[in-house]
Design a protein around this motif. Structure first.
Motif, short mmCIF file in Angstrom:
data_model
loop_
_atom_site.label_atom_id
_atom_site.label_comp_id
_atom_site.label_asym_id
_atom_site.label_seq_id
_atom_site.Cartn_x
_atom_site.Cartn_y
_atom_site.Cartn_z
N GLU A 50 0.82 -1.22 0.00
CA GLU A 50 0.00 0.00 0.00
C GLU A 50 0.85 1.26 0.00
N ARG A 51 2.03 1.21 0.62
CA ARG A 51 2.92 2.36 0.63
C ARG A 51 3.87 2.39 -0.56
N HIS A 52 3.75 1.38 -1.44
CA HIS A 52 4.59 1.32 -2.64
C HIS A 52 6.07 1.37 -2.26
N LEU A 53 6.42 0.67 -1.20
CA LEU A 53 7.82 0.64 -0.78
C LEU A 53 8.63 -0.24 -1.73
N VAL A 54 9.86 0.12 -1.92
CA VAL A 54 10.75 -0.63 -2.81
C VAL A 54 11.96 -1.11 -2.03
N ALA A 55 12.76 -1.94 -2.67
CA ALA A 55 13.93 -2.51 -2.02
C ALA A 55 14.80 -1.42 -1.42
N ARG A 77 8.27 -10.35 15.97
CA ARG A 77 9.59 -10.94 15.67
C ARG A 77 9.43 -12.24 14.87
N GLU A 78 8.42 -13.06 15.24
CA GLU A 78 8.18 -14.29 14.49
C GLU A 78 7.71 -13.99 13.07
N ALA A 79 6.88 -12.97 12.92
CA ALA A 79 6.42 -12.57 11.59
C ALA A 79 7.59 -12.11 10.73
N VAL A 80 8.49 -11.36 11.34
CA VAL A 80 9.67 -10.88 10.61
C VAL A 80 10.55 -12.05 10.18
N LYS A 81 10.64 -13.09 11.02
CA LYS A 81 11.43 -14.27 10.65
C LYS A 81 10.85 -14.93 9.40
N ILE A 82 9.52 -15.03 9.33
CA ILE A 82 8.87 -15.62 8.15
C ILE A 82 9.17 -14.78 6.92
N LEU A 83 8.97 -13.48 7.04
CA LEU A 83 9.17 -12.60 5.89
C LEU A 83 10.64 -12.54 5.47
N VAL A 89 11.72 -9.09 3.66
CA VAL A 89 12.32 -8.05 4.50
C VAL A 89 13.69 -8.51 4.95
N ARG A 90 14.50 -7.55 5.39
CA ARG A 90 15.82 -7.86 5.93
C ARG A 90 16.02 -7.06 7.22
N ALA A 91 16.54 -7.73 8.24
CA ALA A 91 16.84 -7.07 9.50
C ALA A 91 18.34 -6.84 9.56
N HIS A 92 18.76 -5.58 9.64
CA HIS A 92 20.16 -5.23 9.74
C HIS A 92 20.45 -4.77 11.16
N LYS A 93 21.35 -5.49 11.83
CA LYS A 93 21.66 -5.20 13.22
C LYS A 93 22.13 -3.76 13.38
N GLY A 94 21.47 -3.06 14.29
CA GLY A 94 21.83 -1.69 14.57
C GLY A 94 21.24 -0.67 13.61
N ARG A 95 20.60 -1.15 12.54
CA ARG A 95 20.03 -0.23 11.55
C ARG A 95 18.52 -0.35 11.43
N GLY A 96 17.95 -1.54 11.67
CA GLY A 96 16.52 -1.70 11.62
C GLY A 96 16.06 -2.66 10.54
N GLY A 104 14.44 -12.77 -3.71
CA GLY A 104 13.19 -13.14 -3.09
C GLY A 104 12.12 -12.07 -3.27
N MET A 105 12.57 -10.83 -3.45
CA MET A 105 11.62 -9.76 -3.73
C MET A 105 11.27 -9.70 -5.21
N LEU A 106 11.91 -10.57 -6.00
CA LEU A 106 11.75 -10.53 -7.45
C LEU A 106 12.18 -9.17 -7.95
N ILE A 107 11.50 -8.66 -8.94
CA ILE A 107 11.77 -7.31 -9.41
C ILE A 107 10.65 -6.45 -8.85
N THR A 108 10.92 -5.77 -7.75
CA THR A 108 9.87 -5.11 -6.98
C THR A 108 9.04 -4.16 -7.84
N SER A 109 9.70 -3.42 -8.71
CA SER A 109 8.96 -2.47 -9.53
C SER A 109 8.01 -3.15 -10.49
N ARG A 110 8.23 -4.45 -10.73
CA ARG A 110 7.38 -5.16 -11.67
C ARG A 110 6.18 -5.80 -10.98
#
Length: 266
Positions: A50-55, A77-83, A89-96, A104-110
């Motif tokens: 809905e927010r049209h977020l991209v990689a 946290r469990e939901a994030v593990k699935i995704l 999604v990706r979790a980067h330590k110290g960054r969010g 896995g995201m394929l070609i997001t714009s497509r």
């Protein structure tokens, strides 16, 4: 990639609490009970679409997600593990948390950011797309497959049957993926192979977020349908290979449709 942080973004206001969606107001479990992490996984994917977020775009923190969704941080946290396992999604330590940028995201714009795994309309469109790609692949494979490629398809068929007979879900799922990839490979068209792989990655997201179960009659039917497709390809009958593929995909779609409707309407 959009480098603009979105940490202040919030999920849609109409999002229902995870627990409320899973149990009756009386506290009695519903027959179609679903774990909170499945529901939250869907809500996060809806937010991305809905927010049209991209990689590379930043997502709210686990704490903010839990607060907005009126659920616990452990569920988020469990939901994030699935995704994360799905490559969404990706979790980067110290960054969010960030929208993922791998295949896995394929070609997001497509279409990667557009697809909602539990939206029935989206699933109908996905199978419509798969039907176009895979009937063409099966037809071409019937005229182009090498002996080695035919053997690869045959082994996948045998493994599907083995998974069903011995109730081995993982074996069946892997063989199912191997079968469709092998048929697309035998078509000797790199564009078809890429599109078949992409569509199946999207379908796996539907399977991973709540639309899954033990092997049953559906898996048995799939194994038989795979064999029919294989025989037509082996015997060099492109029209029959395409027709058998249509039968398989139509029946699979009906299984998904029933499961989604059961979850939506009980």
């Amino acid at each position: 990639m959009n480098d603009t942080p979105t940490t202040e973004a919030t999920l849609p206001a109409q999002t229902a609490p995870a627990v409320a969606a899973a149990v009756k107001s009386s506290g009695e479990e519903r027959r179609d009970y679903r774990p909170g992490y499945e529901i939250v996984s869907e809500q996060i994917l809806e937010f991305i679409a809905e927010r049209h977020l991209v990689a590379g775009d930043r997502l709210p923190t686990e704490h903010d997600l839990a607060k907005t969704l009126n659920t616990s941080r452990a569920v988020v946290r469990e939901a994030v593990k699935i995704l994360s396992a799905l490559g969404r999604v990706r979790a980067h330590k110290g960054r969010g948390l960030f929208v993922a940028d791998d295949e896995g995201m394929l070609i997001t714009s497509r279409w990667g950011g557009f697809f909602r795994p539990v939206d029935l309309d989206h699933l109908l469109m996905l199978f419509e797309f798969r039907k176009v790609q895979e009937t063409a692949a099966a037809s071409l494979a019937a005229t182009r497959a090498t002996p080695a490629e035919l053997r690869t398809i045959e082994v996948a068929v045998q493994q599907c049957r083995h998974g069903v007979v011995h109730s081995q879900v993982d074996v069946f799922n892997q063989a199912d993926d191997d079968f469709h990839t092998a048929v697309a490979t035998a078509a000797h068209n790199a564009f078809l192979l890429s599109s078949v792989r992409d569509a199946r990655r999207l379908q796996r997201q539907s399977s991973a977020i709540g639309i899954h179960g033990m092997l049953g009659e559906s898996a048995k039917a799939a194994a038989e349908e795979h064999e029919a497709i294989y025989r037509a390809i082996r015997d060099g009958r492109p029209e029959e290979a395409a027709a058998a593929t249509v039968v398989h995909l139509d029946r699979t779609l009906e299984d998904y449709r029933r499961e989604i409707q059961r979850r939506l309407f009980g």
